[in-house]
Design a protein around this motif. Sequence first.
Motif, short mmCIF file in Angstrom:
data_model
loop_
_atom_site.label_atom_id
_atom_site.label_comp_id
_atom_site.label_asym_id
_atom_site.label_seq_id
_atom_site.Cartn_x
_atom_site.Cartn_y
_atom_site.Cartn_z
N ASP A 182 0.83 -1.21 0.00
CA ASP A 182 0.00 0.00 0.00
C ASP A 182 0.86 1.25 0.00
N ALA A 183 1.95 1.24 0.77
CA ALA A 183 2.84 2.41 0.85
C ALA A 183 3.50 2.69 -0.48
N VAL A 184 3.89 1.65 -1.21
CA VAL A 184 4.48 1.84 -2.54
C VAL A 184 3.45 2.47 -3.47
N LEU A 185 2.22 1.95 -3.44
CA LEU A 185 1.17 2.50 -4.29
C LEU A 185 0.83 3.93 -3.89
N ALA A 186 0.81 4.21 -2.60
CA ALA A 186 0.52 5.58 -2.14
C ALA A 186 1.62 6.54 -2.61
N LEU A 187 2.85 6.08 -2.55
CA LEU A 187 3.96 6.91 -3.05
C LEU A 187 3.79 7.19 -4.54
N LEU B 125 -8.00 12.81 -4.85
CA LEU B 125 -8.11 11.49 -4.24
C LEU B 125 -7.18 11.39 -3.03
N PRO B 126 -7.65 10.86 -1.91
CA PRO B 126 -6.73 10.62 -0.78
C PRO B 126 -5.77 9.49 -1.14
N ALA C 31 -5.98 5.93 0.92
CA ALA C 31 -7.20 5.15 0.66
C ALA C 31 -7.23 4.67 -0.79
N THR C 32 -6.79 5.52 -1.70
CA THR C 32 -6.75 5.13 -3.11
C THR C 32 -5.76 3.99 -3.32
N ALA C 33 -4.63 4.05 -2.63
CA ALA C 33 -3.64 2.97 -2.73
C ALA C 33 -4.24 1.65 -2.28
N ARG C 34 -4.99 1.65 -1.19
CA ARG C 34 -5.61 0.41 -0.71
C ARG C 34 -6.64 -0.10 -1.71
N ASP D 65 -5.56 -1.53 -17.23
CA ASP D 65 -5.61 -0.18 -17.82
C ASP D 65 -6.85 0.58 -17.33
N ALA D 66 -7.98 -0.12 -17.20
CA ALA D 66 -9.21 0.52 -16.74
C ALA D 66 -9.07 0.98 -15.28
N VAL D 67 -8.41 0.18 -14.45
CA VAL D 67 -8.17 0.58 -13.05
C VAL D 67 -7.33 1.86 -13.03
N ILE D 68 -6.27 1.89 -13.81
CA ILE D 68 -5.38 3.06 -13.83
C ILE D 68 -6.12 4.27 -14.39
N ALA D 69 -7.01 4.07 -15.37
CA ALA D 69 -7.77 5.19 -15.96
C ALA D 69 -8.67 5.86 -14.93
N LEU D 70 -9.07 5.13 -13.90
CA LEU D 70 -9.92 5.72 -12.86
C LEU D 70 -9.18 6.75 -12.02
#
Length: 192
Positions: free
Chosen positions: A132-137, A152-153, A156-159, A186-191
Motif C-alpha cells: 500500500d505504501a508503494v502504491l501511495a507513493l 483522491l486521498p 485510501a486510493t492505494a488500498r 488499464d481501466a483501473v489506472i484510468a480511474l
Amino acid sequence: MARTRAFDHDTVLAAAIEQFWSSSYRGSSTEDLCATANLSRSSLYNTFGSKRALYLEALLSYIAGKRRARGELLDRELTGRELTHAVGAAVLDEQWTDPGRRACLALAACIEVGQQDPEITTVLETNAADFDAVLALAIRRGQQDGTIRDDLPAEATARAVHAAFDGLQVRSRVATDRASVEADLDAVIALL
C-alpha cells in the motif's frame, strides 16, 4: 562432533516456497516438503523446527524478494501514473509467465491462513501495508506531476488499487485471455 549440513539452506527454502506456492500450506505435507527439498524428515525438523516454522520462513523470504522488486520499480524514472501501472503490470506479468498462473504467495496465504495464526497474520498485514505504501507513493508522485487526479486521498486510493490488483490476480487464475486482464488493469489506472 556435530555433522555439517549437507544441503544449502537457501536452496531448501526456495524449494519450500515452490511447494507451498503450488500446493498451499495445508496441502503440503511434511513428506511433500522433504521430497521437494530433497531432505530427510529429521534434517527438515532439525533445520526449521516444524512445517509451520518453515512456512513462516518461506513467506518471509518470498515477501523480501517482492519488496526488493518493488524498490527497483520505485527507482525508475516514471510518472506516478506510469509507476502505478508498472506495479500492477509486474504483478500480472509474474502470474501470466508462471506455468501454473499462480497468484502471489502472500495473497494465497491471506486467503488460506487469514486470522488463524497471529504471527503469520502480522507478517501478511505488514506486507500489505508495505505494498500500500508503494502504491501511495506512486499516487502522490502522480498527483504532484499531474498524471493522477489530486482530489483522491493517496492512502485510501492505494488500498483500493491494491484490492483491484488482488482481484485481477484472482481473475487471472481462470481468464483465458491475458489481453482482457491487461485491459482491466488499464481501466483501473484510468480511474485515477
